[in-house]
Design a protein around this motif. Structure first.
Motif, PDB file in Angstrom:
ATOM      1  N   TYR A  16      19.561 -14.175  73.672  1.00 37.88           N
ATOM      2  CA  TYR A  16      18.357 -14.088  74.569  1.00 37.88           C
ATOM      3  C   TYR A  16      17.388 -15.018  74.161  1.00 37.88           C
ATOM      4  O   TYR A  16      16.592 -16.016  74.702  1.00 37.88           O
ATOM      5  CB  TYR A  16      17.722 -12.870  74.574  1.00 37.88           C
ATOM      6  CG  TYR A  16      18.552 -11.803  75.528  1.00 37.88           C
ATOM      7  CD1 TYR A  16      18.626 -12.026  76.866  1.00 37.88           C
ATOM      8  CD2 TYR A  16      18.939 -10.427  74.729  1.00 37.88           C
ATOM      9  CE1 TYR A  16      19.149 -10.945  77.382  1.00 37.88           C
ATOM     10  CE2 TYR A  16      19.697  -9.657  75.647  1.00 37.88           C
ATOM     11  CZ  TYR A  16      19.558  -9.884  76.938  1.00 37.88           C
ATOM     12  OH  TYR A  16      20.074  -8.717  77.653  1.00 37.88           O
ATOM     13  N   ASN A  20      16.832 -13.594  68.984  1.00 39.71           N
ATOM     14  CA  ASN A  20      17.434 -12.317  69.567  1.00 39.71           C
ATOM     15  C   ASN A  20      18.597 -12.575  70.158  1.00 39.71           C
ATOM     16  O   ASN A  20      18.769 -13.108  71.468  1.00 39.71           O
ATOM     17  CB  ASN A  20      16.284 -12.016  70.869  1.00 39.71           C
ATOM     18  CG  ASN A  20      16.449 -10.898  71.421  1.00 39.71           C
ATOM     19  OD1 ASN A  20      17.375 -10.006  71.112  1.00 39.71           O
ATOM     20  ND2 ASN A  20      15.439 -10.340  72.188  1.00 39.71           N
ATOM     21  N   ILE A  22      22.676 -11.226  70.394  1.00 43.82           N
ATOM     22  CA  ILE A  22      23.679  -9.997  70.511  1.00 43.82           C
ATOM     23  C   ILE A  22      25.072 -10.845  70.408  1.00 43.82           C
ATOM     24  O   ILE A  22      25.450 -11.595  71.190  1.00 43.82           O
ATOM     25  CB  ILE A  22      23.626  -9.204  71.599  1.00 43.82           C
ATOM     26  CG1 ILE A  22      22.353  -8.355  71.499  1.00 43.82           C
ATOM     27  CG2 ILE A  22      25.071  -8.356  71.762  1.00 43.82           C
ATOM     28  CD1 ILE A  22      21.561  -8.305  72.797  1.00 43.82           C
ATOM     29  N   GLY A  40      20.686   2.018  66.914  1.00 42.23           N
ATOM     30  CA  GLY A  40      19.152   2.204  67.342  1.00 42.23           C
ATOM     31  C   GLY A  40      18.599   1.588  68.261  1.00 42.23           C
ATOM     32  O   GLY A  40      19.650   0.890  69.112  1.00 42.23           O
ATOM     33  N   ASN A  41      17.508   1.635  68.518  1.00 39.31           N
ATOM     34  CA  ASN A  41      16.609   0.963  69.343  1.00 39.31           C
ATOM     35  C   ASN A  41      16.775  -0.453  69.425  1.00 39.31           C
ATOM     36  O   ASN A  41      16.786  -1.092  68.412  1.00 39.31           O
ATOM     37  CB  ASN A  41      15.208   1.381  69.563  1.00 39.31           C
ATOM     38  CG  ASN A  41      14.757   2.772  70.246  1.00 39.31           C
ATOM     39  OD1 ASN A  41      14.079   3.474  69.324  1.00 39.31           O
ATOM     40  ND2 ASN A  41      15.671   3.144  71.098  1.00 39.31           N
ATOM     41  N   GLY A  42      17.124  -0.973  70.604  1.00 45.07           N
ATOM     42  CA  GLY A  42      17.413  -2.716  70.477  1.00 45.07           C
ATOM     43  C   GLY A  42      18.596  -3.073  69.838  1.00 45.07           C
ATOM     44  O   GLY A  42      18.694  -4.339  69.613  1.00 45.07           O
ATOM     45  N   ALA A  43      19.538  -2.150  69.677  1.00 39.74           N
ATOM     46  CA  ALA A  43      20.647  -2.770  69.114  1.00 39.74           C
ATOM     47  C   ALA A  43      21.593  -3.639  69.816  1.00 39.74           C
ATOM     48  O   ALA A  43      22.462  -4.278  69.174  1.00 39.74           O
ATOM     49  CB  ALA A  43      21.631  -1.435  68.274  1.00 39.74           C
ATOM     50  N   GLY A  44      21.501  -3.229  71.152  1.00 43.07           N
ATOM     51  CA  GLY A  44      22.322  -4.289  71.924  1.00 43.07           C
ATOM     52  C   GLY A  44      23.175  -3.382  72.955  1.00 43.07           C
ATOM     53  O   GLY A  44      24.139  -3.996  73.506  1.00 43.07           O
ATOM     54  N   LYS A  45      23.130  -2.276  72.805  1.00 43.25           N
ATOM     55  CA  LYS A  45      24.219  -1.378  73.382  1.00 43.25           C
ATOM     56  C   LYS A  45      24.138  -1.740  75.040  1.00 43.25           C
ATOM     57  O   LYS A  45      24.899  -1.797  75.495  1.00 43.25           O
ATOM     58  CB  LYS A  45      23.845   0.332  73.141  1.00 43.25           C
ATOM     59  CG  LYS A  45      23.846   0.543  71.692  1.00 43.25           C
ATOM     60  CD  LYS A  45      23.485   1.967  71.591  1.00 43.25           C
ATOM     61  CE  LYS A  45      22.165   2.223  72.000  1.00 43.25           C
ATOM     62  NZ  LYS A  45      20.955   1.948  71.309  1.00 43.25           N
ATOM     63  N   SER A  46      22.874  -1.551  75.561  1.00 40.28           N
ATOM     64  CA  SER A  46      22.859  -1.643  76.863  1.00 40.28           C
ATOM     65  C   SER A  46      23.006  -3.052  77.365  1.00 40.28           C
ATOM     66  O   SER A  46      23.815  -3.323  78.530  1.00 40.28           O
ATOM     67  CB  SER A  46      21.117  -1.422  77.457  1.00 40.28           C
ATOM     68  OG  SER A  46      20.997  -0.048  77.114  1.00 40.28           O
ATOM     69  N   THR A  47      22.862  -4.148  76.745  1.00 41.62           N
ATOM     70  CA  THR A  47      23.143  -5.534  76.968  1.00 41.62           C
ATOM     71  C   THR A  47      24.686  -5.704  76.937  1.00 41.62           C
ATOM     72  O   THR A  47      25.289  -6.116  78.094  1.00 41.62           O
ATOM     73  CB  THR A  47      22.645  -6.511  75.912  1.00 41.62           C
ATOM     74  OG1 THR A  47      21.198  -6.277  75.794  1.00 41.62           O
ATOM     75  CG2 THR A  47      23.180  -7.793  76.355  1.00 41.62           C
ATOM     76  N   GLU A 159      23.420   6.383  78.015  1.00 38.67           N
ATOM     77  CA  GLU A 159      22.452   7.155  77.593  1.00 38.67           C
ATOM     78  C   GLU A 159      22.568   8.554  78.627  1.00 38.67           C
ATOM     79  O   GLU A 159      21.722   8.922  79.030  1.00 38.67           O
ATOM     80  CB  GLU A 159      21.199   6.681  77.530  1.00 38.67           C
ATOM     81  CG  GLU A 159      21.127   5.634  76.417  1.00 38.67           C
ATOM     82  CD  GLU A 159      20.962   6.026  75.044  1.00 38.67           C
ATOM     83  OE1 GLU A 159      20.899   7.393  74.831  1.00 38.67           O
ATOM     84  OE2 GLU A 159      20.898   5.336  74.316  1.00 38.67           O
ATOM     85  N   HIS A 191      22.191   7.915  71.585  1.00 37.09           N
ATOM     86  CA  HIS A 191      21.666   8.112  70.232  1.00 37.09           C
ATOM     87  C   HIS A 191      22.022   9.300  69.810  1.00 37.09           C
ATOM     88  O   HIS A 191      21.552   9.550  68.475  1.00 37.09           O
ATOM     89  CB  HIS A 191      20.071   8.012  70.581  1.00 37.09           C
ATOM     90  CG  HIS A 191      19.672   6.724  70.923  1.00 37.09           C
ATOM     91  ND1 HIS A 191      18.620   6.414  72.187  1.00 37.09           N
ATOM     92  CD2 HIS A 191      19.524   5.633  70.378  1.00 37.09           C
ATOM     93  CE1 HIS A 191      18.608   5.251  72.437  1.00 37.09           C
ATOM     94  NE2 HIS A 191      18.784   4.449  71.131  1.00 37.09           N
TER      95      HIS A 191
HETATM   96  N1  LIG Z   1      16.227  -9.340  79.875  1.00 38.51           N
HETATM   97  C1  LIG Z   1      16.219  -9.600  78.533  1.00 38.51           C
HETATM   98  N2  LIG Z   1      15.633 -10.756  78.058  1.00 38.51           N
HETATM   99  C2  LIG Z   1      15.432 -10.819  76.651  1.00 38.51           C
HETATM  100  N3  LIG Z   1      15.481  -9.776  75.851  1.00 38.51           N
HETATM  101  C3  LIG Z   1      16.153  -8.652  76.091  1.00 38.51           C
HETATM  102  C4  LIG Z   1      16.324  -8.558  77.518  1.00 38.51           C
HETATM  103  N4  LIG Z   1      17.306  -7.371  77.682  1.00 38.51           N
HETATM  104  C5  LIG Z   1      17.357  -6.677  76.315  1.00 38.51           C
HETATM  105  N5  LIG Z   1      16.680  -7.804  75.374  1.00 38.51           N
HETATM  106  C6  LIG Z   1      16.759  -7.696  74.019  1.00 38.51           C
HETATM  107  O1  LIG Z   1      17.916  -7.389  73.601  1.00 38.51           O
HETATM  108  C7  LIG Z   1      18.009  -6.641  72.506  1.00 38.51           C
HETATM  109  C8  LIG Z   1      18.904  -5.487  72.831  1.00 38.51           C
HETATM  110  O2  LIG Z   1      18.344  -4.695  73.797  1.00 38.51           O
HETATM  111  P1  LIG Z   1      19.348  -3.537  74.248  1.00 38.51           P
HETATM  112  O3  LIG Z   1      18.340  -2.948  75.400  1.00 38.51           O
HETATM  113  O4  LIG Z   1      20.926  -4.076  74.763  1.00 38.51           O
HETATM  114  O5  LIG Z   1      19.355  -2.412  73.391  1.00 38.51           O
HETATM  115  P2  LIG Z   1      19.850  -0.977  73.445  1.00 38.51           P
HETATM  116  O6  LIG Z   1      20.827  -0.983  72.032  1.00 38.51           O
HETATM  117  O7  LIG Z   1      20.351  -0.711  74.609  1.00 38.51           O
HETATM  118  O8  LIG Z   1      18.382  -0.319  73.044  1.00 38.51           O
HETATM  119  P3  LIG Z   1      17.906   1.153  73.367  1.00 38.51           P
HETATM  120  O9  LIG Z   1      18.595   2.061  72.497  1.00 38.51           O
HETATM  121  O10 LIG Z   1      16.366   1.153  72.853  1.00 38.51           O
HETATM  122  O11 LIG Z   1      17.903   1.315  74.818  1.00 38.51           O
HETATM  123  C9  LIG Z   1      16.524  -6.160  72.086  1.00 38.51           C
HETATM  124  O12 LIG Z   1      15.952  -6.936  71.220  1.00 38.51           O
HETATM  125  C10 LIG Z   1      15.850  -6.501  73.559  1.00 38.51           C
HETATM  126  O13 LIG Z   1      14.401  -6.686  73.382  1.00 38.51           O
END
Ligand SMILES: Nc1ncnc2c1ncn2[C@@H]1O[C@H](COP(=O)(O)OP(=O)(O)OP(=O)(O)O)[C@@H](O)[C@H]1O
Length: 248
Positions: A16, A20, A22, A40-47, A159, A191
């Protein structure tokens, strides 16, 4: 030849920004396996999930479903999975029944399955209410029903139990177990490590955009090699993995 792997993620990255990232995500999911992506939050799972379903373009790396990349045949690739997002936005003027009928038409699913699934997620009595009248948990149950409509070989849930009351957490877990028994391959993020321990065959732990470890729940929680060792929990495993990552 029958392909034994449902998901192959090979050196996948999404950059990103320079800070930032992954990066270097590698894992495979065998057909019929239940695989959890944790962190944890922001680990990158959703990405990672968004890259698998084709909503986020990877910076590098490859993803195959049943041996096929999305570039090979987008329609076939997309037919291999169904997806429940962590927050689904439905058209609020439609009823729950109309929403599911809309998705059923898209996937050529008979209307009988709509009624079956509304019953399964406990919305049969509320099916003619507008979605704007649904609570958050009811909308989440509708999202699960939507993802179960096409009976795709791979079910991806982001989730799935977040924000549900204890009754529906248990019901969701039972539905996921039923899907597993039917042979559906499941990839879910969570989580809630006690849920992961109960449902998953294998777990991948992510932190700060990297995959720390991928292993079976059994291997991760067995303590150490001493057979008399007391079993540990995934929560303890996660804490020690993240702690080991902290700068000293
Ligand atoms: N569209 C985007 N543009 C820039 N950064 C992004 C974007 N989407 C996610 N990120 C960043 O990528 C990193 C991973 O985010 P992601 O949503 O994949 O984490 P997550 O593990 O699913 O978190 P959570 O458990 O909080 O949902 C974070 O630092 C987030 O800020």
């Amino acid at each position: 030849m029958e392909h034994n792997l449902m998901v192959e993620v090979n050196d996948l990255s999404k950059i990103y920004s320079p800070s930032n990232r992954i990066e270097h995500i590698n894992f495979e999911i065998t057909k019929g396996e239940c695989f959890a992506l944790c962190g944890g939050n922001g680990a990158g799972k959703s990405t990672v999930i968004q890259m698998i379903i084709g909503n986020v373009k990877p910076s590098s790396g490859t993803i195959k479903l049943s041996g096929m990349t999305m570039d090979m045949n987008r329609a076939v690739y997309k037919s291999l999975f169904s997806y429940m997002p962590d927050a689904m936005v439905f058209p609020k003027v439609l009823t729950g029944y109309e929403v599911l009928c809309f998705f059923a038409d898209l996937s050529n699913v008979p209307k009988g399955r709509v009624d079956f699934l509304l019953e399964k997620v406990g919305l049969a009595n509320d099916k003619d209410k507008k979605v704007r009248e649904y609570s958050k948990g009811m909308q989440q149950r509708l999202a699960l029903a939507q993802s179960l409509l096409p009976e795709a070989p791979l079910l991806i849930l982001d989730e799935p139990t977040n924000g549900l009351d204890p009754y529906w957490v248990r019901e969701f877990k039972n539905i996921i177990k039923e899907e597993k028994e039917k042979g559906t391959t499941i990839l879910f993020s969570s989580h809630i490590l006690s849920d992961v321990e109960e449902l998953a065959d294998r777990v991948a732990f992510m932190n700060s955009g990297r995959l720390l470890v991928t292993d079976t729940v059994e291997a991760l929680t067995k303590g150490n090699n001493d057979s008399s060792a007391v079993k540990t929990t995934l929560e303890e495993v996660f804490f020690s993995l993240v702690k080991a990552e902290q700068p000293v």
